[in-house]
Design a protein around this motif. Structure first.
Motif, PDB file in Angstrom:
ATOM      1  N   UNK B 210      -1.202 -35.255 -31.650  1.00  0.00           N
ATOM      2  CA  UNK B 210      -0.004 -35.121 -30.823  1.00  0.00           C
ATOM      3  C   UNK B 210      -0.450 -34.557 -29.479  1.00  0.00           C
ATOM      4  N   UNK B 211      -0.348 -35.390 -28.457  1.00  0.00           N
ATOM      5  CA  UNK B 211      -0.816 -34.994 -27.124  1.00  0.00           C
ATOM      6  C   UNK B 211       0.348 -35.140 -26.159  1.00  0.00           C
ATOM      7  N   UNK B 216      -3.389 -31.195 -26.049  1.00  0.00           N
ATOM      8  CA  UNK B 216      -3.215 -31.455 -27.470  1.00  0.00           C
ATOM      9  C   UNK B 216      -2.365 -30.333 -28.085  1.00  0.00           C
ATOM     10  N   UNK B 217      -1.403 -30.738 -28.910  1.00  0.00           N
ATOM     11  CA  UNK B 217      -0.513 -29.750 -29.540  1.00  0.00           C
ATOM     12  C   UNK B 217      -0.817 -29.580 -31.019  1.00  0.00           C
ATOM     13  N   UNK B 227       0.086 -27.904 -36.332  1.00  0.00           N
ATOM     14  CA  UNK B 227      -0.048 -27.510 -34.936  1.00  0.00           C
ATOM     15  C   UNK B 227      -1.352 -26.766 -34.690  1.00  0.00           C
ATOM     16  N   UNK B 228      -1.835 -26.779 -33.445  1.00  0.00           N
ATOM     17  CA  UNK B 228      -3.079 -26.087 -33.137  1.00  0.00           C
ATOM     18  C   UNK B 228      -3.156 -25.775 -31.657  1.00  0.00           C
ATOM     19  N   UNK B 229      -3.827 -24.672 -31.349  1.00  0.00           N
ATOM     20  CA  UNK B 229      -4.086 -24.356 -29.947  1.00  0.00           C
ATOM     21  C   UNK B 229      -5.292 -25.159 -29.475  1.00  0.00           C
ATOM     22  N   UNK B 351     -13.207 -32.471 -23.937  1.00  0.00           N
ATOM     23  CA  UNK B 351     -12.797 -33.784 -23.458  1.00  0.00           C
ATOM     24  C   UNK B 351     -11.875 -33.581 -22.256  1.00  0.00           C
ATOM     25  N   UNK B 352     -11.401 -34.686 -21.666  1.00  0.00           N
ATOM     26  CA  UNK B 352     -10.483 -34.554 -20.521  1.00  0.00           C
ATOM     27  C   UNK B 352      -9.089 -34.126 -21.003  1.00  0.00           C
ATOM     28  N   UNK B 353      -8.876 -34.145 -22.340  1.00  0.00           N
ATOM     29  CA  UNK B 353      -7.592 -33.700 -22.888  1.00  0.00           C
ATOM     30  C   UNK B 353      -7.690 -32.200 -23.174  1.00  0.00           C
ATOM     31  N   UNK B 354      -6.760 -31.448 -22.610  1.00  0.00           N
ATOM     32  CA  UNK B 354      -6.777 -30.000 -22.770  1.00  0.00           C
ATOM     33  C   UNK B 354      -6.726 -29.611 -24.246  1.00  0.00           C
ATOM     34  N   UNK B 355      -7.623 -28.750 -24.669  1.00  0.00           N
ATOM     35  CA  UNK B 355      -7.581 -28.273 -26.045  1.00  0.00           C
ATOM     36  C   UNK B 355      -8.260 -29.182 -27.052  1.00  0.00           C
TER      37      UNK B 355
END
Ligand SMILES: Cc1cc2nc3c(=O)[nH]c(=O)nc-3n(C[C@H](O)[C@H](O)[C@H](O)COP(=O)(O)OP(=O)(O)OC[C@H]3O[C@@H](n4cnc5c(N)ncnc54)[C@H](O)[C@@H]3O)c2cc1C
Lengths: 98, 416
Positions: B210-211, B216-217, B227-229, B351-355
């Motif tokens: 889930x982004x 990323x959530x 869920x995750x930080x 990665x370029x996706x936060x988290x």
């Protein structure tokens, strides 16, 4: 694995060497604005799919033709084999139409 | 429960009724600070070092099958620190140091055995390369010795020294290299992580991310949304397909590598022998089986089995080096899927996706890396900065031209 060569009939895969994803036929345009990014993606990034994969095989120990082989990466079943030359020509023809 | 000689003695006298499970089997919670995807050696080590070295947090490892069922349980168990390049050798030396202290650290018998690795030399050019490699190793704090033919003969008199094509001209001996009981690495890290509160959740496949807004959530799994930080992906041969779910294409192709074990024999091979010219390497397990392998099958594959031509090729190479091998029966062979990166070196990076963080591309060499990869990945997850020894393992190195071509064969999986 047996590769059904379009001209020579069924041949043992041992006669071939493997290059990788058949998209390597579609070389980017070196003059495009994005050439650097496009060549990076072309050279290094891969879809790496599970299941059907179109890939390039070179008949090194045979007629030295390049083939586009469609193979399942989970079962090694080969469902389609074409001469890479024909695939490249068809690609170019469809570009002209576009 | 801590293991000790006393404990073993006590259990022996009381019918071994007191042994408890080595880790819990918890239900997944709604959310975690750190989610590690993949319960292989790397994922479990990451969770362990995160919990141990970098302070308390809610941590879970999600494994689609059972822990240790992937490459960590399929490899030929060789550990070594005999790399050449600056981007690599400090990392693998760090890993070997962690191996040397692993059993004390984990209170777990992983059968770390520094039985020595001998890389054979067959040409003058190979000797020059071996000398250079040995020097690079020593400069990085590892160990290396150059042996002449007599030195090799003294260790392994049964090798085929008169091979017309590849006569043995010496060897590079790395005494601190060796083997480790691979399953025990997964189990030891799992137990260590569990004891520090990490939830190890098996039969839990990650099916999507889930982004939102580039962040990323959490992850979708076969057991519901979690869920995750921060999410760390460490799925070895499945890197391509898992990261595709986050919309990423990687510089990776999945290929199969096979391994082989003979029937149990009396001890004949004390260390590990590698035969680069013939693409063959061999050691003997503590149960007596000769464990050996060779090249990858060489085309994309997600089938966890190999093909016969490579079996023939490996056994042929083996026979050309150890003629006596022909008298041993082959007990079994198997394959594992590895992510072959484009330059043959690994990736540990944001990665370029936060988290979202990635550890993969270990090709056929990631077992020896397990402790350091876990440590460095944990360091990255915690601090957002690469560990000192893993600075070169960036995702953008193909763009910036900083490839780590350890084998010197070029940037394509079918070359290495
Ligand atoms: C035959 C063979 C011989 C080898 N020999 C050596 C050697 O001698 N020395 C050496 O250093 N290296 C060797 N290697 C390489 C080494 O085994 C691997 O590089 C390394 O083990 C990979 O890391 P890992 O242990 O974490 O992977 P794995 O144990 O494969 O862990 C990845 C885990 O992720 C899980 N997973 C995948 N997808 C998902 C998902 N969607 N959701 C949840 N979980 C998922 C998998 O089930 C798996 O358990 C060898 C490999 C093979 C196949």
């Amino acid at each position: 694995m047996i590769i059904n060569h379009p001209l020579l009939g069924p041949r043992d895969a041992q006669e071939f060497t493997y290059l990788g994803d058949a998209n390597l036929i579609n070389r980017p345009d070196w003059q495009s604005e994005n050439a650097l990014q496009e060549f990076h993606d072309y050279l290094h990034l891969r879809d790496n799919p599970v299941g059907l994969h179109r890939e390039l095989w070179f008949h090194e120990q045979g007629d030295r033709s390049w083939l586009v082989v469609t193979r399942d990466t989970t079962t090694h079943e080969i469902t389609d084999v074409k001469l890479a030359r024909d695939v490249a020509r068809a690609n170019r023809a469809s570009e002209v139409i576009r | 429960m801590r293991y000790s000689g006393f404990r073993l003695f006590k259990e022996a006298l009381t019918g071994h009724k007191g042994w408890a499970g080595q880790w819990r089997d918890p239900e997944p919670q709604d959310a975690y600070d750190y989610l590690i995807i993949g319960g292989g050696g790397h994922g479990l080590a990451t969770a362990y070092y995160l919990a141990k070295e970098f302070g308390g947090a809610r941590i879970a490892v999600l494994e689609k099958g059972w822990i240790g069922g992937g490459n960590v349980g399929r490899n030929t168990t060789i550990i070594r620190s005999n790399y050449l390049l600056d981007g690599n050798e400090p990392f693998y030396e760090f890993s070997l140091k962690l191996w040397e202290n692993l059993e004390q650290d984990l209170n777990y018998n992983a059968m770390v055995s520094q039985r020595g690795i001998l890389n054979l030399i067959h040409t003058d050019a190979q000797r020059d390369a071996a000398r250079r490699r040995g020097n690079a190793m020593i400069l990085n704090g590892s160990d290396a010795e150059l042996l002449d033919v007599a030195g090799v003969r003294a260790m392994y008199p049964f090798l085929n020294f008169d091979n017309a094509r590849f006569p043995i001209k010496g060897g590079l001996l790395h005494r601190r290299g060796g083997t480790v009981r691979h399953d025990a690495v997964a189990w030891g890290y799992a137990r260590g992580a569990d004891r520090r509160g990490v939830d190890i959740i098996q039969n839990c496949e990650v099916t999507g991310f889930r982004i939102e807004g580039g962040k990323v959530l959490g992850v979708e799994t076969s057991r519901g949304y979690i869920g995750a930080v921060k999410v760390g992906v460490s799925v070895a041969g499945s890197s391509g397909r898992v990261m595709a779910k986050a919309g990423m294409r990687l510089p990776i192709e999945s290929h199969v590598l096979q391994a082989f074990v003979s029937e149990g024999l009396k001890p004949i091979i004390p260390g590990v022998i590698t035969y680069g010219a013939g693409h063959f390497y061999c050691s003997q397990s503590d149960k007596g089986g000769l464990v050996f392998g060779g090249d990858i099958d060489g085309y994309n594959s997600y089938a966890q089995r190999g093909n016969l031509p490579v079996v023939e090729d490996v056994v042929e190479s083996g026979m050309s080096l150890i003629p006596a091998l022909g008298r041993a029966r082959l007990l079994r062979s198997w394959g594992g899927i590895m992510d072959m990166s484009m330059d043959g070196s690994p990736l540990i990076d944001k990665t370029h996706i936060d988290g979202l963080y990635f550890n993969g591309g270990w090709c056929y060499g990631g077992f020896k890396a397990t402790p350091a990869a876990g440590y460095c990945f944990a360091h990255l997850l915690k601090t957002d900065r690469p560990h000192e020894t893993a600075k070169a393992y960036r995702l953008d190195r193909f763009m910036t031209g900083h490839m780590i071509d350890e084998k010197g064969q070029g940037a394509q999986p079918n070359l290495h």
